[in-house]
Motif scaffolding. Structure first.
Motif, PDB file in Angstrom:
ATOM      1  N   MET A 166      -4.122  -4.453 -14.061  1.00 13.34           N
ATOM      2  CA  MET A 166      -2.823  -4.076 -13.588  1.00 13.34           C
ATOM      3  C   MET A 166      -2.332  -2.612 -13.568  1.00 13.34           C
ATOM      4  O   MET A 166      -1.712  -2.120 -12.951  1.00 13.34           O
ATOM      5  N   ALA A 167      -2.833  -1.941 -14.702  1.00 10.78           N
ATOM      6  CA  ALA A 167      -2.453  -0.639 -15.172  1.00 10.78           C
ATOM      7  C   ALA A 167      -3.487   0.423 -14.476  1.00 10.78           C
ATOM      8  O   ALA A 167      -3.385   1.673 -14.416  1.00 10.78           O
ATOM      9  N   LEU A 168      -4.627  -0.393 -13.401  1.00  8.91           N
ATOM     10  CA  LEU A 168      -5.404   0.692 -12.936  1.00  8.91           C
ATOM     11  C   LEU A 168      -4.529   1.384 -11.666  1.00  8.91           C
ATOM     12  O   LEU A 168      -3.781   1.159 -11.072  1.00  8.91           O
ATOM     13  N   ARG A 169      -5.210   2.733 -11.448  1.00  6.19           N
ATOM     14  CA  ARG A 169      -4.772   3.681 -10.695  1.00  6.19           C
ATOM     15  C   ARG A 169      -5.711   4.113  -9.719  1.00  6.19           C
ATOM     16  O   ARG A 169      -6.900   4.285 -10.164  1.00  6.19           O
ATOM     17  N   GLY A 170      -5.397   4.318  -8.415  1.00  9.90           N
ATOM     18  CA  GLY A 170      -6.393   4.612  -7.374  1.00  9.90           C
ATOM     19  C   GLY A 170      -6.832   6.061  -7.495  1.00  9.90           C
ATOM     20  O   GLY A 170      -8.023   6.206  -7.004  1.00  9.90           O
ATOM     21  N   ASN A 171      -5.907   7.200  -8.033  1.00  5.27           N
ATOM     22  CA  ASN A 171      -6.524   8.198  -7.984  1.00  5.27           C
ATOM     23  C   ASN A 171      -6.800   8.969  -9.416  1.00  5.27           C
ATOM     24  O   ASN A 171      -7.204   9.934  -9.732  1.00  5.27           O
ATOM     25  N   ALA A 172      -7.131   7.681 -10.424  1.00  9.65           N
ATOM     26  CA  ALA A 172      -7.704   8.224 -11.507  1.00  9.65           C
ATOM     27  C   ALA A 172      -9.107   8.605 -11.538  1.00  9.65           C
ATOM     28  O   ALA A 172      -9.943   7.933 -10.867  1.00  9.65           O
ATOM     29  N   CYS A 176       1.078  -1.256  -0.011  1.00 13.23           N
ATOM     30  CA  CYS A 176       0.070  -0.098  -0.140  1.00 13.23           C
ATOM     31  C   CYS A 176       0.808   1.089   0.126  1.00 13.23           C
ATOM     32  O   CYS A 176       1.698   1.339   0.989  1.00 13.23           O
ATOM     33  N   GLN A 177       0.728   2.074  -0.957  1.00 14.65           N
ATOM     34  CA  GLN A 177       1.303   3.376  -1.192  1.00 14.65           C
ATOM     35  C   GLN A 177       0.559   4.364  -1.655  1.00 14.65           C
ATOM     36  O   GLN A 177      -0.385   4.212  -2.344  1.00 14.65           O
ATOM     37  N   THR A 178       1.017   5.570  -1.163  1.00 17.35           N
ATOM     38  CA  THR A 178       0.413   6.910  -1.896  1.00 17.35           C
ATOM     39  C   THR A 178       1.499   7.811  -2.109  1.00 17.35           C
ATOM     40  O   THR A 178       2.811   7.438  -2.231  1.00 17.35           O
ATOM     41  N   SER A 179       1.247   8.859  -2.663  1.00 14.10           N
ATOM     42  CA  SER A 179       2.331   9.633  -3.305  1.00 14.10           C
ATOM     43  C   SER A 179       2.611  10.763  -2.223  1.00 14.10           C
ATOM     44  O   SER A 179       1.992  11.037  -1.308  1.00 14.10           O
ATOM     45  N   CYS A 180       3.622  11.403  -2.741  1.00 13.90           N
ATOM     46  CA  CYS A 180       4.346  12.387  -1.616  1.00 13.90           C
ATOM     47  C   CYS A 180       3.899  13.844  -1.989  1.00 13.90           C
ATOM     48  O   CYS A 180       4.150  14.077  -3.234  1.00 13.90           O
ATOM     49  N   GLU A 191      -4.520   9.378  -0.901  1.00  7.74           N
ATOM     50  CA  GLU A 191      -5.298   8.432  -1.756  1.00  7.74           C
ATOM     51  C   GLU A 191      -4.086   7.134  -2.076  1.00  7.74           C
ATOM     52  O   GLU A 191      -3.091   7.572  -2.589  1.00  7.74           O
ATOM     53  N   PRO A 192      -4.668   6.022  -2.157  1.00 11.06           N
ATOM     54  CA  PRO A 192      -3.693   4.951  -2.352  1.00 11.06           C
ATOM     55  C   PRO A 192      -3.313   4.765  -3.914  1.00 11.06           C
ATOM     56  O   PRO A 192      -4.199   5.473  -4.883  1.00 11.06           O
TER      57      PRO A 192
END
Length: 418
Positions: free
Chosen positions: A384-390, A333-337, A347-348
């Protein structure tokens, strides 16, 4: 005479050599046995766990559905040690006709430097809540507030509390005694137990068979990990990843059965995405955290890999960062900085589905029917290309999930594996 003396010297040299090798073998073997025994006694402390729990039970401090069988009748007992941490005891076990996994928490083992004065072992927390005089309604309120702190504001928390109080009534006499309440409260402090209870209704986790204090037993998942091969830890660092992946694939079921197991993982992802009790993130999707039954139904064997999204967001909110690499929770589990604020965003980056498809890619593509492989590969890579913040992520998530499930179901719906 010279030849005879040379032969005698050669024989003596061979004897000395074999004597030395025998001595060296015994020495090394004894050292290995000592190290293994020391590691075993450090990790496997089941007798301490049972003694501590039964002492509390006999004093009337705790009670539960498994207490009498564990402490009085000796019909629940521990077998093979699976512990990897000394304070988190894990054993295979049996209880009447049930085979299961027994888990128990113990105080930490303190390591000492040579010459230091030994200190007593740190004890596990005592069973001091709820206190004497607490009513059932007050205990219900305690459980409700605890769940709210873990899961956030959810509409169905009251029904979950009732479900937990039903589990707390270990002897099924229609009431929750103070010792039973103390055991239940201790169990609820362990996130893996709480999340296991949430997910077992849909068959995603092994069923809770019984408990006593914070010792509990769940049903055993006969096949695991997902790939069917778990190398001993000393070999893991020596075997190259490519070789290990190839070896993993040798120990998988037939493709239709792999498809059914994969359907189970996709259904797990679907059920915890805006589920009955909120959204959850799977923060460690390693294959060893999953197993399957005789009917090839997937089970999540390590509920600690799952975290409520509310809890994840709270943890990220207070995390300082310099780069995206600082914004990691668990393994996956990761978010952006946010570099300007030096804070992690909430947001993951990747949703559960994208990570699940990454785990399933090699598992499903190997041995896939030739007429299916190209379409399956295309859908897995899109997943696999799905992004959580899209933008429109929810809609895209549902579309990809439904397409992938439909593709797999068409292949196995006419087979006995379905």
């Amino acid at each position: 005479m010279v030849t005879f003396l040379c032969d005698q010297a050669r024989i003596s040299f061979v004897r000395v050599k074999y004597l030395f090798l025998t001595w060296l073998t015994v020495l090394v073997g004894s050292w290995v046995l000592y190290v293994q025994y020391s590691a075993y006694t450090e990790l496997c402390r089941g007798h301490e766990c049972k003694n501590a729990i039964c002492d509390q039970y006999r004093k009337g401090i705790i009670d539960g559905s498994a207490c009498s069988s564990l402490c009085d009748k000796d019909t629940l007992y521990m077998s093979r040690c699976l512990s990897t941490l000394p304070n988190n005891q894990v054993y295979t076990g049996s209880w009447g006709d049930h085979d299961g996994i027994i888990r128990c928490r113990l105080g930490e083992v303190v390591h000492y430097e040579l010459g230091e004065e030994p200190e007593p072992r740190r004890e596990a927390p005592v069973f001091d809540k709820p206190t004497r005089g607490t009513s059932v309604e007050k205990f219900r309120e305690m459980v409700f507030n605890h769940l709210k702190s873990k899961l956030g504001e959810q509409a169905n928390l009251a029904s979950l509390v009732s479900q937990i109080l039903s589990v707390a009534d270990g002897n099924k006499d229609g009431r929750v005694s103070l010792p039973e309440a103390r055991s239940t409260w201790a169990l609820l402090q362990m996130d893996e137990v709480l999340l296991g209870l949430l997910l077992q209704d849909r068959g995603h986790t092994p069923r809770l068979l019984g408990y006593c204090g914070d010792l509990y037993m769940t049903e055993r998942v006969p096949y695991g990990p997902l790939y069917g091969l778990s190398l001993p830890w000393p070999l893991v660092s020596w075997v190259p990843n490519g070789v290990q992946r190839t070896m993993d694939q040798w120990f998988t079921p037939s493709w239709p059965r792999k498809a059914k197991i994969s359907m189970g993982l996709l259904e797990l992802v679907e059920d915890i995405f805006h589920g009955t009790y909120g959204s959850f993130l799977i923060c460690d999707l390693a294959a060893e955290h999953f197993g399957y039954t005789d009917r090839h139904e997937l089970r999540l064997t390590n509920a600690r890999a799952v975290v409520p999204e509310d809890e994840f967001r709270r943890a990220m909110r207070v995390l300082k960062c310099e780069t995206d690499a600082d914004c990691v929770y668990g393994v996956d589990c990761q978010t952006s900085c946010d570099v300007s604020e030096k804070r992690c965003r909430e947001e993951p980056v990747r949703p559960n589905l994208a990570k699940a498809c990454g785990t399933l890619k090699d598992y499903l593509l190997r041995g896939a029917p030739s007429g299916l492989r190209e379409e399956l590969e295309r859908q897995l890579y899109a997943c696999m290309a799905l992004r959580g913040n899209a933008g429109q992520m929810n809609m895209e998530h549902s579309l990809i999930l439904n397409n992938l499930k439909a593709l797999l179901w068409r292949q196995i719906s006419h087979t006995k594996d379905s």
